[in-house]
Structures are given as C-alpha cells and as structure tokens.
Design a protein around this motif. Structure first.
Motif, mmCIF file in Angstrom:
data_model
loop_
_atom_site.group_PDB
_atom_site.id
_atom_site.type_symbol
_atom_site.label_atom_id
_atom_site.label_comp_id
_atom_site.label_asym_id
_atom_site.label_seq_id
_atom_site.Cartn_x
_atom_site.Cartn_y
_atom_site.Cartn_z
ATOM 1 N N LYS A 1 50.824 35.226 38.001
ATOM 2 C CA LYS A 1 52.122 35.310 37.337
ATOM 3 C C LYS A 1 52.816 36.645 37.585
ATOM 4 N N ASP A 2 52.075 37.745 37.556
ATOM 5 C CA ASP A 2 52.661 39.072 37.722
ATOM 6 C C ASP A 2 52.303 39.709 39.070
ATOM 7 N N THR B 1 59.302 29.472 40.919
ATOM 8 C CA THR B 1 58.520 30.699 40.792
ATOM 9 C C THR B 1 57.050 30.345 40.950
ATOM 10 N N VAL C 1 49.429 30.003 38.011
ATOM 11 C CA VAL C 1 49.672 30.927 36.893
ATOM 12 C C VAL C 1 48.754 32.147 36.943
ATOM 13 N N GLN D 1 54.557 30.768 38.105
ATOM 14 C CA GLN D 1 54.761 29.951 36.905
ATOM 15 C C GLN D 1 54.641 28.469 37.207
ATOM 16 N N ASP D 2 55.220 28.049 38.323
ATOM 17 C CA ASP D 2 55.280 26.626 38.649
ATOM 18 C C ASP D 2 54.066 26.124 39.432
#
Length: 300
Positions: free
Chosen positions: A20-21, A10, A17, A13-14
């Motif tokens: 993220k959304d 992802t 960040v 996340q990875d």
C-alpha cells in the motif's frame, strides 16, 4: 459529446494491499493478468508509472489513443496519469513494474544531474523484432535486468530495497538507450494530463515546504477551481488530499525506516509544532505516530 470515464487503479489498494505504501511493485504478467484479465480496458494510474515487458506472443497496447501492435519481445513505458489499455495472448509471459511518482521523480532528478532528460514524462514502446538500429546486447542487458529484479524481489537479503531500486533505475536507463533519439516523443497528449503531471512534479519537489494549494496554482498559472477539477477528474482526489497524502507517505517512511524522534520528524516535514503534526497524522491515519511506529516494527 460526453467523455468516457477512465478508472484510476492503485496497485497497493486494488491489487496487492501488502504494498500500500511502497514506491515500487514488481510482479509477473501472468499473476496480474489472472486478477485484472488479459484484455485490460482503458485505465490509468494517477500516481504511478508502469513498465510492461512482454517476452513472447502478440500484444495490442493502446497508450493515449496511440495503438501499438507487436509480436514477440516488447516493452512499454507508461508515465503517471496516462490512459492505456492492452491485450495479450492467454499464455504470454512477462513482467510488470509499477513505480510511484515520488521515486520516478527521484530517478529523473538523478538523470537530469548529468543531462536535461525529461523523456520519462512521455510514453514510449520498444519492439525487439523491429529494432534494427540498437546494439543487440542492449536487449540482452534489459532482459537480464528483469531476471535480476525477479531474484532480488523474491529473496530477503541485506539491502534488498536498495538493490531493487538500483535495478529498476538500470532498467529505465536501458530502456531509454534502446528508445534512442526518436522516442519518447510527444504524441496525442491531453493538456489536462500534462498539467496534472506538472502538478505532481511540483508536489514532489516542494511538499516539505509548500503545503498550500495556492502555491501550486501560482506555479501552474491556473486558479484553484481548475486545479481542483483536474485532480478530481484524474484521481478522484482533491489537491489538498494529494498534498496531505504525500506528506503522510513521507511521515510513514520516516517512522518506519529511521530512528528520528517525533519532534525531528515533524521538523523534517516542515511542521514547527510537533503536536500539530501528531494531530494531523492521527486525523488522517487513525493512529498516532508513536502507535504507527510500534505497529510497523512489531509486524516486521
């Protein structure tokens, strides 16, 4: 024989960040290669499709066990939940676009309004050196669109997000034009991955009104244990967590980008009881909807 485990990556996340959304992430190939490596082993992005544009050098790209070897300018489209691996030369320049399935479904719906076009469910590649049938101007258009996206991404301007989304849609249209009638075509697709893609499409269309797993099982004509197995195998998440995750993503967008009050947002998301929505949001994010909105607007 035991199947090799394929990691789900992802981007928000990875890798980055800050997004993220986000529904769209854009980066130069070199920066991502510094993080993940030029020799990227088999992996997938369960909720994201990707577009790789390689501008020069040799590339070895493996999409669902179909291996493509290119030299020079090439582009690759990988749908959500599609195993892929690639190897590029150490200095090969290029770009990578990562698009969340929610936005991909929106683009597909817009394209389907004019013609029944489900090509973006299947992987395909473009090789400029071997492409003798298409108009050379289409390749120039594609390259210019990537340059435009880079400029739009790196500036802070009015309607920036709308500009980014428009350019990304044009990039996908440009790639489909270059792909022509033969691509995308069904290749060695695993039935499990195709079923998961169907579930993802159903979820995007119905998450506001259908929050029970049984609805999706009935639509896919499979039982709950089978759907649970598929989702856990591909994403390491249960169907319920994927459903909740989609609702939360929409809730965060409404809280961040609209002035709707909490009652209006709850109703929009299909909750007749706003207090139930608030408890659901708090349980899954660790913040109340009001606190999330304050935190987001304070950080802008």
């Amino acid at each position: 024989m035991k199947k090799e485990w394929i990691p789900n990556i992802t981007i928000g996340q990875d890798y980055d960040v800050a997004y993220k959304d986000a529904t769209i992430h854009f980066d130069v190939l070199g920066k991502m290669a510094d993080f993940f490596g030029r020799d990227m082993p088999m992996h997938l992005h369960a909720e994201y499709c990707q577009i790789h544009l390689i501008l020069s050098g040799k590339t070895l790209f493996n999409i669902e066990q179909n291996v493509y070897e290119t030299e020079g300018c090439a582009a690759f489209y990988t749908p959500p939940a599609t195993p892929h691996a690639f190897l590029t030369e150490p200095t090969a320049p290029g770009y990578v676009i990562t698009i969340h399935n929610t936005h991909l479904q929106r683009i597909m719906a817009e394209l389907n309004a004019y013609s029944n076009h489900n090509s973006l469910l299947m992987p395909f590649h473009l090789d400029r050196n071997k492409d003798t049938n298409s108009n050379p101007l289409h390749w120039e258009q594609l390259l210019n669109l990537f340059k435009m996206l880079k400029l739009e991404w790196n500036q802070s301007a009015l309607f920036q997000q709308e500009g980014i989304e428009s350019i990304v849609k044009l990039i996908l249209i440009s790639m489909l034009r270059l792909a022509g009638a033969e691509q995308p075509r069904k290749q060695h697709n695993q039935s499990e991955i195709l079923c998961f893609r169907e579930f993802s499409s159903l979820l995007e269309r119905h998450f506001l009104t259908e929050k029970q797993i049984q609805f999706y099982c009935n639509s896919l004509n499979i039982n709950e244990s089978r759907l649970n197995y598929l989702c856990n195998k591909i994403t390491k998440l249960s169907p319920k967590k994927l459903i909740n995750g989609r609702i939360l993503l929409e809730a965060k967008r409404l809280l961040s980008h609209t002035n709707k009050n909490l009652t209006e947002i709850a109703y929009t998301l299909g909750y007749l009881d706003p207090s139930y929505f608030s408890r659901f949001f708090l349980k899954n994010t660790g913040m109340s909807p009001s606190d999330f909105r304050k935190h987001y607007r304070k950080s802008e």
